[in-house]
Design a protein around this motif. Structure first.
Motif, PDB file in Angstrom:
ATOM      1  N   LEU B  84      14.291 -24.716   7.837  1.00 29.29           N
ATOM      2  CA  LEU B  84      12.841 -24.557   7.964  1.00 29.29           C
ATOM      3  C   LEU B  84      12.167 -25.862   7.578  1.00 29.29           C
ATOM      4  O   LEU B  84      12.536 -26.489   6.576  1.00 29.29           O
ATOM      5  N   GLU B  85      11.190 -26.270   8.376  1.00 33.34           N
ATOM      6  CA  GLU B  85      10.444 -27.485   8.023  1.00 33.34           C
ATOM      7  C   GLU B  85       9.354 -27.157   7.012  1.00 33.34           C
ATOM      8  O   GLU B  85       8.655 -26.146   7.151  1.00 33.34           O
ATOM      9  N   VAL B  86       9.251 -28.000   5.990  1.00 32.43           N
ATOM     10  CA  VAL B  86       8.175 -27.836   5.007  1.00 32.43           C
ATOM     11  C   VAL B  86       7.327 -29.111   4.984  1.00 32.43           C
ATOM     12  O   VAL B  86       7.744 -30.171   5.451  1.00 32.43           O
ATOM     13  N   GLU B  87       6.125 -28.959   4.425  1.00 35.74           N
ATOM     14  CA  GLU B  87       5.186 -30.088   4.369  1.00 35.74           C
ATOM     15  C   GLU B  87       5.657 -31.134   3.365  1.00 35.74           C
ATOM     16  O   GLU B  87       5.649 -32.326   3.646  1.00 35.74           O
ATOM     17  N   ASN B  88       6.057 -30.663   2.183  1.00 37.41           N
ATOM     18  CA  ASN B  88       6.342 -31.562   1.069  1.00 37.41           C
ATOM     19  C   ASN B  88       7.589 -31.070   0.344  1.00 37.41           C
ATOM     20  O   ASN B  88       7.556 -30.043  -0.340  1.00 37.41           O
ATOM     21  N   ILE B  89       8.678 -31.791   0.493  1.00 35.72           N
ATOM     22  CA  ILE B  89       9.959 -31.302  -0.020  1.00 35.72           C
ATOM     23  C   ILE B  89      10.013 -31.369  -1.554  1.00 35.72           C
ATOM     24  O   ILE B  89      10.661 -30.524  -2.189  1.00 35.72           O
ATOM     25  N   PRO B 108      15.972 -33.996  -3.543  1.00 35.90           N
ATOM     26  CA  PRO B 108      16.173 -33.956  -2.093  1.00 35.90           C
ATOM     27  C   PRO B 108      17.242 -34.945  -1.653  1.00 35.90           C
ATOM     28  O   PRO B 108      17.319 -36.061  -2.156  1.00 35.90           O
ATOM     29  N   ARG B 109      18.102 -34.497  -0.734  1.00 33.52           N
ATOM     30  CA  ARG B 109      19.124 -35.385  -0.180  1.00 33.52           C
ATOM     31  C   ARG B 109      18.612 -36.001   1.118  1.00 33.52           C
ATOM     32  O   ARG B 109      17.711 -35.444   1.774  1.00 33.52           O
ATOM     33  N   GLY B 114      15.405 -36.271   7.842  1.00 31.30           N
ATOM     34  CA  GLY B 114      14.387 -36.416   6.805  1.00 31.30           C
ATOM     35  C   GLY B 114      14.986 -36.136   5.443  1.00 31.30           C
ATOM     36  O   GLY B 114      16.175 -36.345   5.229  1.00 31.30           O
ATOM     37  N   ARG B 115      14.178 -35.630   4.527  1.00 26.58           N
ATOM     38  CA  ARG B 115      14.659 -35.294   3.183  1.00 26.58           C
ATOM     39  C   ARG B 115      14.760 -33.776   3.069  1.00 26.58           C
ATOM     40  O   ARG B 115      13.843 -33.062   3.456  1.00 26.58           O
ATOM     41  N   ALA B 116      15.883 -33.325   2.500  1.00 25.84           N
ATOM     42  CA  ALA B 116      16.178 -31.892   2.573  1.00 25.84           C
ATOM     43  C   ALA B 116      16.803 -31.367   1.293  1.00 25.84           C
ATOM     44  O   ALA B 116      17.398 -32.112   0.514  1.00 25.84           O
ATOM     45  N   ILE B 117      16.628 -30.074   1.071  1.00 24.72           N
ATOM     46  CA  ILE B 117      17.374 -29.367   0.035  1.00 24.72           C
ATOM     47  C   ILE B 117      18.014 -28.129   0.676  1.00 24.72           C
ATOM     48  O   ILE B 117      17.552 -27.652   1.724  1.00 24.72           O
ATOM     49  N   PHE B 118      19.075 -27.638   0.044  1.00 25.37           N
ATOM     50  CA  PHE B 118      19.727 -26.417   0.518  1.00 25.37           C
ATOM     51  C   PHE B 118      19.621 -25.336  -0.551  1.00 25.37           C
ATOM     52  O   PHE B 118      19.733 -25.623  -1.746  1.00 25.37           O
ATOM     53  N   VAL B 119      19.419 -24.107  -0.092  1.00 27.31           N
ATOM     54  CA  VAL B 119      19.398 -22.954  -0.999  1.00 27.31           C
ATOM     55  C   VAL B 119      20.650 -22.128  -0.728  1.00 27.31           C
ATOM     56  O   VAL B 119      20.994 -21.855   0.428  1.00 27.31           O
ATOM     57  N   HIS B 120      21.342 -21.738  -1.787  1.00 29.60           N
ATOM     58  CA  HIS B 120      22.613 -21.006  -1.693  1.00 29.60           C
ATOM     59  C   HIS B 120      22.390 -19.607  -1.099  1.00 29.60           C
ATOM     60  O   HIS B 120      21.398 -18.948  -1.426  1.00 29.60           O
ATOM     61  N   PRO B 121      23.327 -19.163  -0.253  1.00 32.40           N
ATOM     62  CA  PRO B 121      23.207 -17.836   0.367  1.00 32.40           C
ATOM     63  C   PRO B 121      23.028 -16.696  -0.630  1.00 32.40           C
ATOM     64  O   PRO B 121      22.457 -15.668  -0.274  1.00 32.40           O
ATOM     65  N   LEU B 129      20.344 -21.862   3.599  1.00 31.84           N
ATOM     66  CA  LEU B 129      18.999 -22.216   4.055  1.00 31.84           C
ATOM     67  C   LEU B 129      18.702 -23.671   3.724  1.00 31.84           C
ATOM     68  O   LEU B 129      18.780 -24.081   2.562  1.00 31.84           O
ATOM     69  N   GLU B 130      18.366 -24.442   4.743  1.00 35.64           N
ATOM     70  CA  GLU B 130      17.939 -25.830   4.543  1.00 35.64           C
ATOM     71  C   GLU B 130      16.421 -25.884   4.611  1.00 35.64           C
ATOM     72  O   GLU B 130      15.811 -25.247   5.474  1.00 35.64           O
ATOM     73  N   LEU B 131      15.817 -26.622   3.703  1.00 33.83           N
ATOM     74  CA  LEU B 131      14.373 -26.867   3.755  1.00 33.83           C
ATOM     75  C   LEU B 131      14.203 -28.370   3.930  1.00 33.83           C
ATOM     76  O   LEU B 131      14.802 -29.152   3.192  1.00 33.83           O
TER      77      LEU B 131
END
Lengths: 138, 138
Positions: B84-89, B108-109, B114-121, B129-131
């Motif tokens: 999911l794309e977010v405005e501000n990681i 953020p990695r 871009g810059r992203a984080i992952f949330v565990h299932p 889930l990648e943001l």
């Protein structure tokens, strides 16, 4: 060619519990939460990206006997299928059949959002794929 | 609240083979096919719905040792994660942490887009889930 990703479906044990993350933590407000007794499920739609966007669908089996309930029992919660919107489902079905795709429907089925066919994961690199024609807005 | 579904990722054994269905049968033209040696994968992006739309990402592990290769070995081909794309990681990461979501990243990695984080299932009803914050167009 499909128009867009219509929705991505996640199978869950309990919609209210799933909404603790998707609504409370992530901030996505469901547009619909409803029982669909004919399919033995309860569903919630979480719209993202406005009218031209896509939705996350949460699916909770409401009986132990449906194929969805058995999927949940076997694989646990998680991603279940992707749905792509197409312009014309009859033409799409014909084309899929002509090209040898393993379509699960002989003719389009009536889904909540329109007319749809499903393609078996064995033809799509492991993804249960729904192709959907939405009724034209009038 | 996330802006939209950025992409849905499918893990495959072989991108060219997967494209037989996604390109030839379904008619979606890849915008990108490239090796990403740093992540030991080859990826293809299949855009749908125009500039405001979403993409299907095909991911092919290119070494036998990565966690993606092991996922493929264990679970087979199929859906892997949603982004999911977010405005501000940075703000999103803080909020996720404050609300107790099981975020896999302390900061953020740098991802390809871009810059992203992952949330565990375990925090998302079974969905990796990648943001993602995409760089603003200038």
């Amino acid at each position: 060619m499909p128009k867009r990703i219509d929705h991505v479906a996640i199978i869950v044990r309990n919609i209210e519990q799933a909404l603790v993350f998707y609504r409370e933590t992530l901030g996505i407000e469901p547009s619909v939460i409803k029982d669909v007794p004919s399919e033995q499920v309860r569903i919630a739609f979480l719209p993202l990206g406005g009218p031209a966007g896509s939705e996350i669908e949460l699916i909770e089996p409401t009986t132990p006997d449906s194929s969805l309930a058995k999927f949940l029992e076997k694989r646990g919660e998680g991603l279940h299928h992707i749905c792509l919107e197409v312009e014309n489902i009859d033409a799409t079905l014909q084309e899929m059949q002509a090209k040898g795709a393993p379509v699960l429907d002989k003719e389009p089925r009536l889904a909540a959002e329109g007319r749809a066919i499903f393609v078996h994961p064995k033809g799509t690199s492991g993804v249960l794929l729904e192709l959907l024609e939405r009724p034209s807005a009038e």
